[in-house]
Design a protein around this motif. Structure first.
Motif, mmCIF file in Angstrom:
data_model
loop_
_atom_site.group_PDB
_atom_site.id
_atom_site.type_symbol
_atom_site.label_atom_id
_atom_site.label_comp_id
_atom_site.label_asym_id
_atom_site.label_seq_id
_atom_site.Cartn_x
_atom_site.Cartn_y
_atom_site.Cartn_z
ATOM 1 N N TRP A 76 0.814 -1.207 0.000
ATOM 2 C CA TRP A 76 0.000 0.000 0.000
ATOM 3 C C TRP A 76 0.850 1.260 0.000
ATOM 4 O O TRP A 76 1.909 1.307 0.620
ATOM 5 C CB TRP A 76 -0.888 0.045 1.247
ATOM 6 C CG TRP A 76 -1.936 -1.010 1.351
ATOM 7 C CD1 TRP A 76 -2.045 -2.156 0.620
ATOM 8 C CD2 TRP A 76 -3.021 -1.027 2.273
ATOM 9 N NE1 TRP A 76 -3.132 -2.872 1.026
ATOM 10 C CE2 TRP A 76 -3.745 -2.206 2.049
ATOM 11 C CE3 TRP A 76 -3.442 -0.147 3.270
ATOM 12 C CZ2 TRP A 76 -4.878 -2.541 2.791
ATOM 13 C CZ3 TRP A 76 -4.571 -0.470 4.010
ATOM 14 C CH2 TRP A 76 -5.281 -1.655 3.773
ATOM 15 N N ARG A 77 0.363 2.309 -0.679
ATOM 16 C CA ARG A 77 0.959 3.641 -0.632
ATOM 17 C C ARG A 77 -0.148 4.599 -0.174
ATOM 18 O O ARG A 77 -1.161 4.734 -0.858
ATOM 19 C CB ARG A 77 1.492 4.060 -2.004
ATOM 20 C CG ARG A 77 2.367 2.994 -2.688
ATOM 21 C CD ARG A 77 3.657 2.751 -1.930
ATOM 22 N NE ARG A 77 4.390 1.614 -2.458
ATOM 23 C CZ ARG A 77 5.302 1.689 -3.426
ATOM 24 N NH1 ARG A 77 5.563 2.865 -3.982
ATOM 25 N NH2 ARG A 77 5.941 0.604 -3.831
ATOM 26 N N VAL A 78 0.036 5.216 0.983
ATOM 27 C CA VAL A 78 -1.011 6.015 1.613
ATOM 28 C C VAL A 78 -0.567 7.468 1.752
ATOM 29 O O VAL A 78 0.576 7.749 2.118
ATOM 30 C CB VAL A 78 -1.372 5.444 3.003
ATOM 31 C CG1 VAL A 78 -2.417 6.317 3.694
ATOM 32 C CG2 VAL A 78 -1.875 4.006 2.882
ATOM 33 N N ASP A 79 -1.481 8.389 1.466
ATOM 34 C CA ASP A 79 -1.184 9.812 1.595
ATOM 35 C C ASP A 79 -2.513 10.556 1.674
ATOM 36 O O ASP A 79 -3.574 9.990 1.375
ATOM 37 C CB ASP A 79 -0.366 10.298 0.388
ATOM 38 C CG ASP A 79 0.147 11.721 0.553
ATOM 39 O OD1 ASP A 79 0.529 12.075 1.676
ATOM 40 O OD2 ASP A 79 0.156 12.469 -0.443
ATOM 41 N N TYR A 93 -7.991 11.356 2.502
ATOM 42 C CA TYR A 93 -7.046 10.240 2.625
ATOM 43 C C TYR A 93 -7.250 9.309 1.441
ATOM 44 O O TYR A 93 -8.387 8.964 1.092
ATOM 45 C CB TYR A 93 -7.292 9.474 3.930
ATOM 46 C CG TYR A 93 -6.792 10.182 5.158
ATOM 47 C CD1 TYR A 93 -5.556 9.853 5.716
ATOM 48 C CD2 TYR A 93 -7.538 11.180 5.768
ATOM 49 C CE1 TYR A 93 -5.084 10.501 6.846
ATOM 50 C CE2 TYR A 93 -7.077 11.840 6.897
ATOM 51 C CZ TYR A 93 -5.846 11.495 7.429
ATOM 52 O OH TYR A 93 -5.382 12.147 8.541
ATOM 53 N N ALA A 95 -5.314 5.858 -0.931
ATOM 54 C CA ALA A 95 -4.283 4.820 -0.994
ATOM 55 C C ALA A 95 -4.340 4.121 -2.342
ATOM 56 O O ALA A 95 -5.421 3.903 -2.899
ATOM 57 C CB ALA A 95 -4.466 3.802 0.129
ATOM 58 N N ASP A 97 -2.134 0.735 -4.530
ATOM 59 C CA ASP A 97 -1.142 -0.321 -4.353
ATOM 60 C C ASP A 97 0.097 0.016 -5.189
ATOM 61 O O ASP A 97 0.171 1.074 -5.824
ATOM 62 C CB ASP A 97 -1.722 -1.705 -4.678
ATOM 63 C CG ASP A 97 -2.051 -1.904 -6.163
ATOM 64 O OD1 ASP A 97 -1.633 -1.077 -7.011
ATOM 65 O OD2 ASP A 97 -2.713 -2.915 -6.480
ATOM 66 N N ILE A 135 2.892 -1.061 4.324
ATOM 67 C CA ILE A 135 2.158 0.178 4.108
ATOM 68 C C ILE A 135 3.168 1.319 4.118
ATOM 69 O O ILE A 135 3.858 1.539 5.114
ATOM 70 C CB ILE A 135 1.097 0.414 5.198
ATOM 71 C CG1 ILE A 135 0.100 -0.749 5.242
ATOM 72 C CG2 ILE A 135 0.375 1.738 4.948
ATOM 73 C CD1 ILE A 135 -0.934 -0.623 6.358
ATOM 74 N N VAL A 137 3.972 5.275 4.001
ATOM 75 C CA VAL A 137 3.370 6.576 4.303
ATOM 76 C C VAL A 137 4.461 7.635 4.314
ATOM 77 O O VAL A 137 5.653 7.317 4.186
ATOM 78 C CB VAL A 137 2.647 6.546 5.668
ATOM 79 C CG1 VAL A 137 1.486 5.557 5.643
ATOM 80 C CG2 VAL A 137 3.617 6.194 6.791
ATOM 81 N N TYR A 143 0.345 8.393 11.489
ATOM 82 C CA TYR A 143 0.256 7.055 10.907
ATOM 83 C C TYR A 143 0.809 5.960 11.822
ATOM 84 O O TYR A 143 0.158 4.925 12.014
ATOM 85 C CB TYR A 143 0.950 7.017 9.543
ATOM 86 C CG TYR A 143 0.172 7.721 8.453
ATOM 87 C CD1 TYR A 143 -1.104 7.310 8.105
ATOM 88 C CD2 TYR A 143 0.726 8.780 7.753
ATOM 89 C CE1 TYR A 143 -1.820 7.951 7.102
ATOM 90 C CE2 TYR A 143 0.023 9.431 6.747
ATOM 91 C CZ TYR A 143 -1.250 9.012 6.420
ATOM 92 O OH TYR A 143 -1.955 9.639 5.420
ATOM 93 N N ASN A 169 6.540 7.350 -1.872
ATOM 94 C CA ASN A 169 5.131 7.696 -1.991
ATOM 95 C C ASN A 169 4.823 8.589 -3.187
ATOM 96 O O ASN A 169 3.727 9.129 -3.304
ATOM 97 C CB ASN A 169 4.633 8.366 -0.701
ATOM 98 C CG ASN A 169 3.703 7.449 0.081
ATOM 99 O OD1 ASN A 169 3.639 6.255 -0.175
ATOM 100 N ND2 ASN A 169 2.978 7.999 1.032
ATOM 101 N N ILE A 172 1.439 7.652 -5.142
ATOM 102 C CA ILE A 172 0.142 8.136 -4.672
ATOM 103 C C ILE A 172 0.025 9.640 -4.861
ATOM 104 O O ILE A 172 -1.047 10.150 -5.196
ATOM 105 C CB ILE A 172 -0.102 7.735 -3.193
ATOM 106 C CG1 ILE A 172 -1.448 8.283 -2.680
ATOM 107 C CG2 ILE A 172 1.013 8.211 -2.283
ATOM 108 C CD1 ILE A 172 -2.642 7.713 -3.341
#
Length: 236
Positions: A76-79, A93, A95, A97, A135, A137, A143, A169, A172
């Motif tokens: 996962w790439r979350v931002d 928010y 996310a 892959d 994951i 971030v 986080y 990241n 994302i």
């Protein structure tokens, strides 16, 4: 409205309604732009009517698309990015892959550990999600706190890694561009509810555009149009 007749009692044909909704969600057009485009086709459709169509059918499109999404991978790439609602910046928010496929999204008034936790929990419940292996971030300290709480509640496995890396990241951050480009013509939202409904449509159209639907390839516009029509029982 029932599932069998989603366009019952509408004054315009279902094909016209879906066309306006699809164009608004896909392209950088305002409601007034669409009003003019319909006028070129000999149809008098007020921009407020198109707005009501988007509010009604954007969430419905997302709901009907969800079961058809391809399974994402476990990286996962979350931002989060910024969306203006009633003149105030809120936090979206998001996310993807490691292949750039959208995982989930959540609009929040706050940017803190509880909001991050809600987002992670929502993502874990999505139909096309597998349990994450890693994951990624940014350096936002909310986080790690949310991550540890979810592990403590056995919602994330102990073997899952949280990796804080701004460089990794970039994927994302680049994906935010489609959403930001779509939000700009509307000059912000006037309520959290209308923002959430519209963003559901933007996000699911982005998924379709990226080829995340089973049996529909990226770049195959005609096939994507046919898929959306089929979801509502409308001829493409």
């Amino acid at each position: 409205m029932t599932e069998q007749h989603p366009f019952k009692w509408r004054h315009f044909e279902a094909e016209i309604i879906l066309l306006c909704v699809r164009w608004y969600l896909r392209y950088a057009l305002s409601y007034r732009d669409l009003e003019e485009l319909m006028r070129e086709r000999g149809l008098s459709v007020d921009h407020t009517t198109i707005y009501r169509w988007v509010q009604r059918y954007a969430p419905e499109l997302q709901k009907r698309c969800r079961p058809h999404l391809k399974t994402a991978n476990d990286s996962w790439r979350v931002d989060e990015t910024y969306i203006k609602v009633k003149g105030v910046w809120t936090y979206l928010y998001r996310a993807v892959d490691s292949q750039g496929n959208t995982l989930e999204f959540l609009l929040s008034l706050t940017r803190d550990a509880p909001a991050a936790k809600r987002f992670f929990a929502k993502a874990l419940g999505a139909l096309h999600i597998v349990v994450p292996r890693v994951i990624t971030v940014d350096k936002n300290m909310a986080y790690p706190k949310a991550f540890k709480e979810l592990q403590g509640e056995n919602l994330l496995p102990e073997g899952c890694e949280l990796r804080q890396s701004k460089y990794l990241n970039n994927l994302i951050e680049q994906d935010h561009r489609f959403i930001k480009r779509r939000v700009k013509p509307g000059l912000g939202f006037f309520s959290l509810e209308t923002a959430e409904r519209t963003l559901q449509g933007f996000e699911v159209m982005n998924m379709i555009r990226k080829g995340q639907i089973d049996g529909r390839e990226k770049g195959k516009i005609i096939g994507q149009i046919a898929f959306i029509s089929s979801l509502f029982g409308v001829a493409a």
